[in-house]
Design a protein around this motif. Structure first.
Motif, PDB file in Angstrom:
ATOM      1  N   TRP A 167     -42.191  44.779   8.534  1.00 15.22           N
ATOM      2  CA  TRP A 167     -42.959  45.348   7.423  1.00 15.22           C
ATOM      3  C   TRP A 167     -44.345  44.725   7.320  1.00 15.22           C
ATOM      4  N   TRP A 168     -44.461  43.480   7.720  1.00 15.65           N
ATOM      5  CA  TRP A 168     -45.681  42.707   7.485  1.00 15.65           C
ATOM      6  C   TRP A 168     -46.573  42.646   8.715  1.00 15.65           C
ATOM      7  N   GLU A 169     -46.320  43.509   9.703  1.00 13.66           N
ATOM      8  CA  GLU A 169     -47.101  43.539  10.939  1.00 13.66           C
ATOM      9  C   GLU A 169     -47.039  42.201  11.678  1.00 13.66           C
ATOM     10  N   GLU A 170     -45.860  41.635  11.739  1.00 13.11           N
ATOM     11  CA  GLU A 170     -45.672  40.354  12.416  1.00 13.11           C
ATOM     12  C   GLU A 170     -44.447  40.400  13.337  1.00 13.11           C
ATOM     13  N   HIS A 171     -44.426  39.488  14.306  1.00 15.59           N
ATOM     14  CA  HIS A 171     -43.256  39.189  15.143  1.00 15.59           C
ATOM     15  C   HIS A 171     -42.664  40.434  15.828  1.00 15.59           C
ATOM     16  N   ASP A 172     -43.444  40.997  16.730  1.00 12.75           N
ATOM     17  CA  ASP A 172     -42.960  42.170  17.460  1.00 12.75           C
ATOM     18  C   ASP A 172     -41.936  41.821  18.529  1.00 12.75           C
ATOM     19  N   GLU A 173     -41.644  40.534  18.693  1.00 10.13           N
ATOM     20  CA  GLU A 173     -40.633  40.126  19.672  1.00 10.13           C
ATOM     21  C   GLU A 173     -39.213  40.203  19.122  1.00 10.13           C
ATOM     22  N   HIS A 174     -39.070  40.526  17.829  1.00 13.75           N
ATOM     23  CA  HIS A 174     -37.759  40.511  17.186  1.00 13.75           C
ATOM     24  C   HIS A 174     -37.307  41.907  16.749  1.00 13.75           C
ATOM     25  N   VAL A 175     -36.012  42.024  16.534  1.00  9.44           N
ATOM     26  CA  VAL A 175     -35.424  43.182  15.858  1.00  9.44           C
ATOM     27  C   VAL A 175     -35.182  42.757  14.416  1.00  9.44           C
ATOM     28  N   HIS A 176     -35.856  43.427  13.483  1.00  5.87           N
ATOM     29  CA  HIS A 176     -35.878  43.003  12.085  1.00  5.87           C
ATOM     30  C   HIS A 176     -34.822  43.757  11.284  1.00  5.87           C
ATOM     31  N   ILE A 177     -34.131  43.025  10.424  1.00  6.17           N
ATOM     32  CA  ILE A 177     -33.005  43.623   9.701  1.00  6.17           C
ATOM     33  C   ILE A 177     -33.482  44.630   8.657  1.00  6.17           C
ATOM     34  N   SER A 178     -34.592  44.371   7.995  1.00  2.10           N
ATOM     35  CA  SER A 178     -35.089  45.362   7.039  1.00  2.10           C
ATOM     36  C   SER A 178     -35.539  46.634   7.756  1.00  2.10           C
ATOM     37  N   THR A 179     -36.062  46.503   8.980  1.00  3.79           N
ATOM     38  CA  THR A 179     -36.403  47.689   9.771  1.00  3.79           C
ATOM     39  C   THR A 179     -35.151  48.488  10.095  1.00  3.79           C
ATOM     40  N   LEU A 180     -34.105  47.803  10.541  1.00  5.18           N
ATOM     41  CA  LEU A 180     -32.846  48.499  10.816  1.00  5.18           C
ATOM     42  C   LEU A 180     -32.306  49.170   9.561  1.00  5.18           C
ATOM     43  N   GLY A 181     -32.461  48.513   8.420  1.00  9.57           N
ATOM     44  CA  GLY A 181     -32.015  49.115   7.165  1.00  9.57           C
ATOM     45  C   GLY A 181     -32.751  50.402   6.856  1.00  9.57           C
ATOM     46  N   CYS A 182     -34.072  50.418   7.078  1.00  5.91           N
ATOM     47  CA  CYS A 182     -34.849  51.640   6.861  1.00  5.91           C
ATOM     48  C   CYS A 182     -34.398  52.750   7.803  1.00  5.91           C
ATOM     49  N   VAL A 183     -34.132  52.392   9.058  1.00  4.15           N
ATOM     50  CA  VAL A 183     -33.679  53.378  10.037  1.00  4.15           C
ATOM     51  C   VAL A 183     -32.328  53.952   9.630  1.00  4.15           C
ATOM     52  N   SER A 237     -38.039  41.572   1.942  1.00  2.00           N
ATOM     53  CA  SER A 237     -37.856  43.002   2.194  1.00  2.00           C
ATOM     54  C   SER A 237     -36.384  43.385   2.274  1.00  2.00           C
ATOM     55  N   LEU A 238     -35.503  42.407   2.457  1.00  2.00           N
ATOM     56  CA  LEU A 238     -34.071  42.697   2.519  1.00  2.00           C
ATOM     57  C   LEU A 238     -33.536  43.248   1.205  1.00  2.00           C
ATOM     58  N   SER A 239     -34.189  42.945   0.090  1.00  2.00           N
ATOM     59  CA  SER A 239     -33.755  43.507  -1.190  1.00  2.00           C
ATOM     60  C   SER A 239     -33.755  45.025  -1.145  1.00  2.00           C
ATOM     61  N   ALA A 240     -34.732  45.602  -0.441  1.00  2.00           N
ATOM     62  CA  ALA A 240     -34.838  47.056  -0.370  1.00  2.00           C
ATOM     63  C   ALA A 240     -33.672  47.682   0.368  1.00  2.00           C
ATOM     64  N   VAL A 241     -33.072  46.946   1.309  1.00  2.00           N
ATOM     65  CA  VAL A 241     -31.922  47.466   2.044  1.00  2.00           C
ATOM     66  C   VAL A 241     -30.772  47.732   1.081  1.00  2.00           C
ATOM     67  N   ILE A 242     -30.706  46.933   0.021  1.00  2.00           N
ATOM     68  CA  ILE A 242     -29.672  47.101  -1.006  1.00  2.00           C
ATOM     69  C   ILE A 242     -30.066  48.197  -1.987  1.00  2.00           C
ATOM     70  N   ALA A 243     -31.272  48.124  -2.505  1.00  2.00           N
ATOM     71  CA  ALA A 243     -31.790  49.161  -3.398  1.00  2.00           C
ATOM     72  C   ALA A 243     -33.310  49.152  -3.308  1.00  2.00           C
ATOM     73  N   PRO A 244     -33.897  50.308  -3.156  1.00  2.00           N
ATOM     74  CA  PRO A 244     -33.300  51.628  -3.384  1.00  2.00           C
ATOM     75  C   PRO A 244     -32.645  52.289  -2.170  1.00  2.00           C
ATOM     76  N   LEU A 245     -32.713  51.659  -0.977  1.00  2.00           N
ATOM     77  CA  LEU A 245     -32.229  52.331   0.223  1.00  2.00           C
ATOM     78  C   LEU A 245     -30.713  52.507   0.230  1.00  2.00           C
ATOM     79  N   GLY A 246     -29.978  51.611  -0.402  1.00  2.00           N
ATOM     80  CA  GLY A 246     -28.542  51.787  -0.561  1.00  2.00           C
ATOM     81  C   GLY A 246     -27.734  51.704   0.717  1.00  2.00           C
ATOM     82  N   VAL A 247     -28.182  50.890   1.663  1.00  2.00           N
ATOM     83  CA  VAL A 247     -27.459  50.778   2.926  1.00  2.00           C
ATOM     84  C   VAL A 247     -26.115  50.083   2.723  1.00  2.00           C
ATOM     85  N   PHE A 248     -26.084  49.107   1.813  1.00  2.00           N
ATOM     86  CA  PHE A 248     -24.843  48.402   1.503  1.00  2.00           C
ATOM     87  C   PHE A 248     -24.490  48.600   0.039  1.00  2.00           C
ATOM     88  N   ALA A 249     -23.221  48.643  -0.246  1.00  2.00           N
ATOM     89  CA  ALA A 249     -22.753  48.859  -1.612  1.00  2.00           C
ATOM     90  C   ALA A 249     -23.250  47.737  -2.515  1.00  2.00           C
TER      91      ALA A 249
END
Length: 381
Positions: A167-183, A237-249
């Motif tokens: 989200w912050w335009e950093e660390h392109d060498e990683h797979v980011h959990i908040s990115t996976l949550g958005c996907v 950014s992981l907070s968004a994975v919970i809400a509003p994205l609702g990936v986890f209960a």
């Protein structure tokens, strides 16, 4: 901190809605910030999707619809490039990061000419999720965005496992959990709604499940979500994975542990840092991240904590009524602030994403009493 008086809160909310809808481009694009040097002239899919979700939640129906119309036009414009990306991935010879779609476009939908950390996947999932949420909220037909949604799904199916910038335009060498949550959220929304046809829905749903499995398998430490695969620490950014994205209960163990970790590691007096190693403008606290954390708490039924976080976000308003990207005070690395001021000027203010998240959390807490404009409802029906 003391609760924000209702009159003050109402002023900030009214200003926020008016600012976003007034600054929106005629073609639907939202400027990230109208004055900040590094953001001027660009619209991000991620920021824009959350901005659209915020104004949609407070009844600005036409504004949100216009943004998703813009997304549709931009994605379809790059249909040939998406085809090349999908074909290369299927052949086992994926294109270089520089050939992937960018995180931001000019208002006219062109690729930017400025050097940027552009390859990000999160915005492509987020716009799908937000378009579906907007359509459901207001009883609209999401099929108007079908071709753009189909192409976006194809893009995500081909590329979701790739490392990219966060989200912050950093660390392109990683797979980011908040990115996976958005996907995952975007693919779920596309599969379960009417954004895409049945021919793609089963693949989108199966891939969304695979993304969630990846998160649970490689994106958890000590019971909570982490910043990226293999990390131990959290990112706000992981907070968004919970809400509003609702990936986890909202009542799940992983939700409880993740919010506890964000509160413990990143929250100071209700203001939320991005991550512990953040040096951007010294590493301040972000109003929009307090709102995301508030949405997650609200989803768990803790409205009191959510209101505290909303009050802090509102307290960052300037004398002109604008909300910043981040604020000074409790900087993580105060000695690093000056270099960013010298490079880009003062912190972005206003940041439309900040205004939108205040609207979104206020709407969640029933703090924004509104009636959709008659013309908006008629135009978007």
């Amino acid at each position: 901190m003391a609760a924000t008086p209702r009159t003050d809160l109402r002023n900030v909310l009214d200003t926020s809605r008016a600012l976003i809808t007034t600054l929106q481009e005629p073609n639907g694009a939202y400027p990230a910030s109208p004055s900040f040097s590094a953001y001027r002239g660009y619209c991000w899919l991620r920021d824009g999707a959350f901005i659209a979700d915020g104004v949609s939640a407070v009844g600005a129906i036409d504004s949100a619809t216009a943004f998703f119309d813009w997304c549709q036009r931009v994605i379809v414009r790059y249909e040939d490039r998406i085809g090349e990306i999908v074909a290369a991935a299927a052949a086992g010879d994926p294109l270089a990061d520089e050939a992937m779609l960018p995180a931001r476009f000019t208002f006219s939908g062109e690729l930017g000419h400025d050097e940027w950390w552009d390859f990000q996947l999160d915005g492509y999932g987020t716009w799908l999720w937000a378009a579906d949420a907007h359509a459901r909220r207001h009883g609209l037909d999401p099929r108007r965005w079908r071709r753009g949604a189909e192409l976006t799904v194809d893009y995500l199916l081909s590329s979701w496992q790739r490392p990219c910038f966060d989200w912050w335009e950093e660390h392109d060498e990683h797979v980011h959990i908040s990115t996976l949550g958005c996907v995952a959220a975007g693919l779920r929304a596309a599969a379960d709604g009417s954004l895409i046809g049945l021919d793609r829905a089963s693949d989108a749903r199966a891939t969304a499940d695979a993304v969630v499995d990846e998160i649970l398998t490689r994106g958890v430490s000590d019971g909570h979500l982490v910043k990226w695969v293999g990390a131990k620490t959290v990112d706000a950014s992981l907070s968004a994975v919970i809400a509003p994205l609702g990936v986890f209960a909202s009542d799940s163990h992983i939700t409880e542990r993740t919010l506890a970790a964000v509160e413990r590691e990143l929250c100071v007096q209700d203001g939320v840092h991005r991550f512990r190693a953040d040096t951007f403008y010294g590493g301040g606290r972000w109003p929009l991240l307090s709102c995301f954390l508030g949405l997650a708490h609200a989803a768990r039924g803790d409205r009191e904590r959510a209101r505290q976080l909303l009050d802090w976000a509102v307290s960052t308003v300037s004398e002109e009524g604008t909300l910043p990207e981040q604020v000074d005070g409790h900087l993580l690395f105060p000695d690093r602030r000056a270099e960013w001021v010298e490079r880009w000027g003062d912190v972005a203010n206003p940041l439309l994403w900040s205004h939108a998240m205040v609207l979104r959390l206020a709407a969640q807490l029933d703090e924004f009493e509104h009636t959709p404009d008659v013309t908006e409802g008629q135009a978007s029906a």
